[in-house]
Design an enzyme around this catalytic site. Structure first.
Site, PDB file in Angstrom:
ATOM      1  N   THR A 101       0.848  -1.201   0.000  1.00  0.00           N
ATOM      2  CA  THR A 101       0.000   0.000   0.000  1.00  0.00           C
ATOM      3  C   THR A 101       0.879   1.246   0.000  1.00  0.00           C
ATOM      4  OG1 THR A 101      -1.805  -1.093   1.172  1.00  0.00           O
ATOM      5  CG2 THR A 101      -1.724   1.309   1.316  1.00  0.00           C
ATOM      6  N   THR A 140      -5.059  -0.253  -3.872  1.00  0.00           N
ATOM      7  CA  THR A 140      -3.763  -0.958  -3.902  1.00  0.00           C
ATOM      8  C   THR A 140      -3.964  -2.417  -4.280  1.00  0.00           C
ATOM      9  OG1 THR A 140      -2.728   0.488  -2.259  1.00  0.00           O
ATOM     10  CG2 THR A 140      -1.822  -1.727  -2.471  1.00  0.00           C
ATOM     11  N   THR A 186      27.313 -42.668 -16.220  1.00  0.00           N
ATOM     12  CA  THR A 186      26.028 -42.693 -15.526  1.00  0.00           C
ATOM     13  C   THR A 186      26.306 -43.116 -14.095  1.00  0.00           C
ATOM     14  OG1 THR A 186      25.634 -44.986 -16.226  1.00  0.00           O
ATOM     15  CG2 THR A 186      24.710 -43.247 -17.615  1.00  0.00           C
ATOM     16  N   SER A 317      44.019 -20.875  -5.017  1.00  0.00           N
ATOM     17  CA  SER A 317      44.422 -21.236  -3.661  1.00  0.00           C
ATOM     18  C   SER A 317      45.397 -20.216  -3.121  1.00  0.00           C
ATOM     19  CB  SER A 317      45.070 -22.628  -3.648  1.00  0.00           C
ATOM     20  OG  SER A 317      45.609 -22.924  -2.375  1.00  0.00           O
ATOM     21  N   SER A 318      45.309 -19.986  -1.817  1.00  0.00           N
ATOM     22  CA  SER A 318      46.255 -19.092  -1.158  1.00  0.00           C
ATOM     23  C   SER A 318      47.507 -19.840  -0.715  1.00  0.00           C
ATOM     24  CB  SER A 318      45.590 -18.441   0.060  1.00  0.00           C
ATOM     25  OG  SER A 318      45.183 -19.457   0.976  1.00  0.00           O
ATOM     26  N   LYS A 323      47.089 -23.913  -8.603  1.00  0.00           N
ATOM     27  CA  LYS A 323      45.708 -24.419  -8.529  1.00  0.00           C
ATOM     28  C   LYS A 323      44.751 -23.367  -9.084  1.00  0.00           C
ATOM     29  CE  LYS A 323      42.324 -26.446  -5.351  1.00  0.00           C
ATOM     30  NZ  LYS A 323      41.229 -25.472  -5.407  1.00  0.00           N
TER      31      LYS A 323
END
Length: 478
Positions: A101, A140, A186, A317-318, A323
């Site tokens: 509203t 409304t 699968t 990666s740190s 990576k």
């Protein structure tokens, strides 16, 4: 600061004269702001409300309920709002009580003040009142619900072409990889060979199908409940107003906008939003499934599947040098996760509607358009930064296709299932390709093995069926 005095049913308030919103907007601003995101972050709802307010003013002029001068001023104000120049005048937070509203009244106040200024040179309610004139023949309940449905079509129109582009990107890769034979999988176990192109062709068809599904929803966006006012009875709307409204709105949009079959049903049920959310969720989940396939196929580079390579976008990666993470496929999956969560909330908002109206418009709108926004934005990123740069590791694919134990399926198709099991076990125990195992076991001649166990034959179902049928015919006549 210059102010003006405005009144509503709760009293009066000083409103800064440099803003176009009014007393009711300011009241709500004082008790909201939980999310910290404005409703107009997704501008579709406001744009549709501006268009509908214009159509309402012109309709009320047509039926003699509103003076021409006032109707034309309101229509002018709606056109100004549609330019986006006044977007800062819609400050309300996404989450609100009261079924939006407050959003309807915020729009009424801004349009009213623009129209009043147009006629008198100043803001205020002396010439144009937000409730009496801008909101004439409306509630409304019918206007916001209708705007929610109407504003879905621009979002559909944005999403469908992105799905088309993703389909085309996969189709291009399907052509590029048409000759890359690989082992199928699968349940994450070896299965019979197929081509990488066939895999990507399936992805393309999925995206085409989702684009068609999204487009199929468009027509329903133009079925509205304007004219129902508060509960569906139409109380407060002048005779002929509804027909005139749809005529003007259709002319504005260039679309066939019409009344819903049953206004009471339209008031009570917001199931269309659930239907749209389900379609967006379906597309998001399917694209996420594809993204996860790409993530699996590109895993490695040495200890994973390594069938394809995707573009390297940032260090992964740190601590581990070299990576690289599949950040785009993972981003796509995050969008799907959020879309699924949004879909649950939208379903709950529909289910929790009560009697003549659902007051959960904020929940429906915020979550539905967040889903639209996320999916529409992530697809071009996925295409540009991932799909377009995928390359096939052809030698690895070919080697695994030759060595898969699943080729024993051909033995089962020619010599029976028990013999296929025996060959598969022998190949597994002795670490042999099936083609080598059948020779060691004396099950097939080299010529037969070379013909029937060629992975290139297996990816062509028609040629494979013909080859097996010919082999069986030769055996019968031998």
């Amino acid at each position: 600061m210059k102010t003006r005095i405005e009144k509503d049913c709760l009293g009066e308030m000083e409103v800064p004269d440099n803003v176009y919103y009014g007393i009711q907007t300011m009241r709500v601003m004082g008790v909201s702001g939980l999310l910290g995101e404005k409703v107009i972050k997704y501008p579709y709802l406001h744009q549709c409300l501006f268009q509908m307010k214009k159509a309402s003013a012109l309709a009320n002029k047509d039926v003699g309920a509103l003076e021409a001068e006032k109707a034309d001023a309101i229509a002018w104000a709606c056109d100004q709002a549609l330019t986006g120049r006044y977007d800062d005048q819609f400050p309300l937070d996404m989450y609100q009580g009261g079924g939006y509203t407050c959003v309807n009244m915020n729009v009424n106040e801004v349009i009213g003040n623009l129209a009043n200024e147009y006629l008198t040179g100043h803001k205020g309610q002396d010439a144009i009142h937000p409730n009496t004139h801008v909101n004439m023949g409306q509630s409304t309940n019918d206007v916001v619900t209708s705007a929610e449905h109407l504003c879905i079509y621009p979002a559909l129109d944005k999403l469908a072409p992105e799905l088309d582009k993703l389909a085309e990107a996969f189709a291009q890769k399907a052509l590029e990889f048409a000759d890359v034979i690989k082992v199928g999988r699968t349940c994450l176990q070896d299965a019979v060979p197929l081509t990488l192109g066939q895999e990507f062709g399936g992805y393309a068809e999925f995206c085409r199908r989702q684009a068609a599904n999204i487009r199929s929803l468009r027509e329903e966006c133009f079925s509205l409940i304007v004219g129902g006012t508060a509960v569906g009875t139409g109380l407060g709307a002048a005779p002929g107003y509804q027909e005139a409204f749809y005529k003007h709105l259709s002319a504005q949009l260039g679309e066939d906008v019409k009344s819903a079959t049953d206004l009471f049903d339209g008031m009570q049920n917001d199931d269309f939003c659930v239907k749209v959310s389900a379609a967006v969720k379906q597309a998001a989940c399917g694209i996420s499934k594809i993204a996860k396939d790409i993530r699996l196929m590109s895993s490695g580079p040495r200890a994973g599947l390594g069938e394809i390579s995707i573009p390297s976008l940032s260090p992964g990666s740190s601590i581990m040098p070299g990576k690289i993470n599949p950040i785009l496929p993972e981003l796509v999956s995050q969008v799907a996760q959020q879309t699924c969560g949004n879909d649950v909330v939208i379903s709950m908002a529909f289910e929790q509607g009560e009697l003549e109206i659902s007051v959960w418009a904020p929940t429906l709108y915020k979550n539905l358009f967040e889903s639209f926004d996320l999916l529409t934005k992530v697809i071009p990123l996925f295409i540009d930064k991932c799909v377009s740069g995928i390359t096939a590791n052809r030698e690895k694919c070919a080697q695994e296709a030759r060595e898969t134990i699943a080729l024993a399926t051909v033995v089962a198709a020619t010599l029976g299932y028990p013999e296929g099991v025996r060959v598969a076990k022998y190949a597994q125990q002795h670490n042999l390709a099936v083609a080598d195992a059948v020779l060691k076991m004396g099950v097939m001649t080299k010529e037969e093995a070379d013909s029937l166990l060629d992975p290139a034959l297996l990816v062509n179902p028609e040629r494979m069926a013909e080859a097996i049928a010919q082999w069986k015919a030769e055996k019968r006549h031998a």
